[in-house]
Write a protein that holds these residues in place. Sequence first.
Motif, PDB file in Angstrom:
ATOM      1  N   SER A  80       0.832  -1.206   0.000  1.00 29.68           N
ATOM      2  CA  SER A  80       0.000   0.000   0.000  1.00 29.68           C
ATOM      3  C   SER A  80       0.866   1.256   0.000  1.00 29.68           C
ATOM      4  CB  SER A  80      -0.914   0.018   1.228  1.00 29.68           C
ATOM      5  OG  SER A  80      -0.152   0.227   2.407  1.00 29.68           O
ATOM      6  N   ARG A  81       0.282   2.341  -0.474  1.00 26.87           N
ATOM      7  CA  ARG A  81       0.981   3.629  -0.456  1.00 26.87           C
ATOM      8  C   ARG A  81       1.318   4.028   0.972  1.00 26.87           C
ATOM      9  NH1 ARG A  81       1.575   7.995  -4.116  1.00 26.87           N
ATOM     10  NH2 ARG A  81       2.261   9.861  -3.027  1.00 26.87           N
ATOM     11  N   ALA A  82       0.403   3.771   1.897  1.00 30.50           N
ATOM     12  CA  ALA A  82       0.645   4.107   3.304  1.00 30.50           C
ATOM     13  C   ALA A  82       1.885   3.377   3.829  1.00 30.50           C
ATOM     14  CB  ALA A  82      -0.582   3.770   4.147  1.00 30.50           C
ATOM     15  N   ALA A  83       2.073   2.121   3.421  1.00 25.86           N
ATOM     16  CA  ALA A  83       3.252   1.364   3.843  1.00 25.86           C
ATOM     17  C   ALA A  83       4.521   1.957   3.229  1.00 25.86           C
ATOM     18  CB  ALA A  83       3.107  -0.100   3.454  1.00 25.86           C
ATOM     19  N   ILE A  84       4.453   2.331   1.963  1.00 26.83           N
ATOM     20  CA  ILE A  84       5.613   2.939   1.297  1.00 26.83           C
ATOM     21  C   ILE A  84       5.985   4.245   2.000  1.00 26.83           C
ATOM     22  CG2 ILE A  84       6.435   4.027  -0.835  1.00 26.83           C
ATOM     23  CD1 ILE A  84       4.685   1.958  -2.357  1.00 26.83           C
ATOM     24  N   GLU A  85       5.000   5.069   2.275  1.00 30.49           N
ATOM     25  CA  GLU A  85       5.284   6.349   2.934  1.00 30.49           C
ATOM     26  C   GLU A  85       5.816   6.139   4.346  1.00 30.49           C
ATOM     27  OE1 GLU A  85       1.701   8.653   2.371  1.00 30.49           O
ATOM     28  OE2 GLU A  85       2.398   9.328   0.398  1.00 30.49           O
ATOM     29  N   LYS A  86       5.305   5.133   5.066  1.00 28.20           N
ATOM     30  CA  LYS A  86       5.833   4.850   6.400  1.00 28.20           C
ATOM     31  C   LYS A  86       7.291   4.430   6.302  1.00 28.20           C
ATOM     32  CE  LYS A  86       5.247   2.051  10.541  1.00 28.20           C
ATOM     33  NZ  LYS A  86       4.511   0.947  11.185  1.00 28.20           N
ATOM     34  N   SER A  87       7.636   3.621   5.309  1.00 27.64           N
ATOM     35  CA  SER A  87       9.012   3.161   5.164  1.00 27.64           C
ATOM     36  C   SER A  87       9.960   4.309   4.830  1.00 27.64           C
ATOM     37  CB  SER A  87       9.121   2.060   4.117  1.00 27.64           C
ATOM     38  OG  SER A  87       8.966   2.578   2.824  1.00 27.64           O
ATOM     39  N   LEU A  88       9.449   5.316   4.110  1.00 34.58           N
ATOM     40  CA  LEU A  88      10.281   6.465   3.746  1.00 34.58           C
ATOM     41  C   LEU A  88      10.275   7.545   4.814  1.00 34.58           C
ATOM     42  CD1 LEU A  88       9.326   6.764  -0.029  1.00 34.58           C
ATOM     43  CD2 LEU A  88      11.319   5.644   0.981  1.00 34.58           C
ATOM     44  N   GLY A  89       9.307   7.467   5.727  1.00 38.22           N
ATOM     45  CA  GLY A  89       9.244   8.427   6.824  1.00 38.22           C
ATOM     46  C   GLY A  89       8.591   9.744   6.473  1.00 38.22           C
ATOM     47  N   GLU A  90       7.916   9.818   5.336  1.00 37.11           N
ATOM     48  CA  GLU A  90       7.249  11.064   4.953  1.00 37.11           C
ATOM     49  C   GLU A  90       6.163  10.803   3.925  1.00 37.11           C
ATOM     50  OE1 GLU A  90       9.824  13.096   1.539  1.00 37.11           O
ATOM     51  OE2 GLU A  90      11.006  12.702   3.337  1.00 37.11           O
ATOM     52  N   ALA A  91       5.203  11.693   3.896  1.00 35.69           N
ATOM     53  CA  ALA A  91       4.149  11.629   2.873  1.00 35.69           C
ATOM     54  C   ALA A  91       4.642  12.408   1.654  1.00 35.69           C
ATOM     55  CB  ALA A  91       2.866  12.233   3.402  1.00 35.69           C
ATOM     56  N   THR A  92       4.390  11.875   0.485  1.00 37.78           N
ATOM     57  CA  THR A  92       4.822  12.516  -0.756  1.00 37.78           C
ATOM     58  C   THR A  92       3.596  12.833  -1.589  1.00 37.78           C
ATOM     59  OG1 THR A  92       6.808  11.157  -0.652  1.00 37.78           O
ATOM     60  CG2 THR A  92       6.401  12.315  -2.687  1.00 37.78           C
ATOM     61  N   ILE A  93       3.390  14.104  -1.840  1.00 39.15           N
ATOM     62  CA  ILE A  93       2.211  14.563  -2.574  1.00 39.15           C
ATOM     63  C   ILE A  93       2.573  14.737  -4.047  1.00 39.15           C
ATOM     64  CG2 ILE A  93       0.519  16.428  -2.728  1.00 39.15           C
ATOM     65  CD1 ILE A  93       1.093  16.970   0.247  1.00 39.15           C
ATOM     66  N   ASN A  94       1.603  14.517  -4.921  1.00 47.11           N
ATOM     67  CA  ASN A  94       1.746  14.721  -6.358  1.00 47.11           C
ATOM     68  C   ASN A  94       2.765  13.797  -7.027  1.00 47.11           C
ATOM     69  OD1 ASN A  94      -0.216  16.720  -6.336  1.00 47.11           O
ATOM     70  ND2 ASN A  94       1.286  18.327  -5.928  1.00 47.11           N
TER      71      ASN A  94
END
Length: 90
Positions: free
Chosen positions: A35-49
């Motif tokens: 999931s995108r939420a898992a990817i963002e958690k692994s990177l430590g930040e939310a990425t917009i656009n």
Amino acid sequence: METSDCVEFEMPLQMQGKLAGDPQFDGMTRRYRISRAAIEKSLGEATINVSTQALYDEYFFDVWMTIEDEAWRKRPVDGIVHLGPDDIKG
């Protein structure tokens, strides 16, 4: 830009125990959906656009390194192993 909420990828199937060196399993893969939420958690930040696929393509190794060891051994549901935020370390 349209974004999807998950990405699918394949990883080599790793057998354990007595099946570990069996040549009949060479080249076999298992399908994963993260999931995108898992990817963002692994990177430590939310990425917009940025599409989920583009985000995964850019940082796939970083994402793989943060997936819990137990998550790689989860059983597939409908042929796919589903990975979410709970499967990410930390």
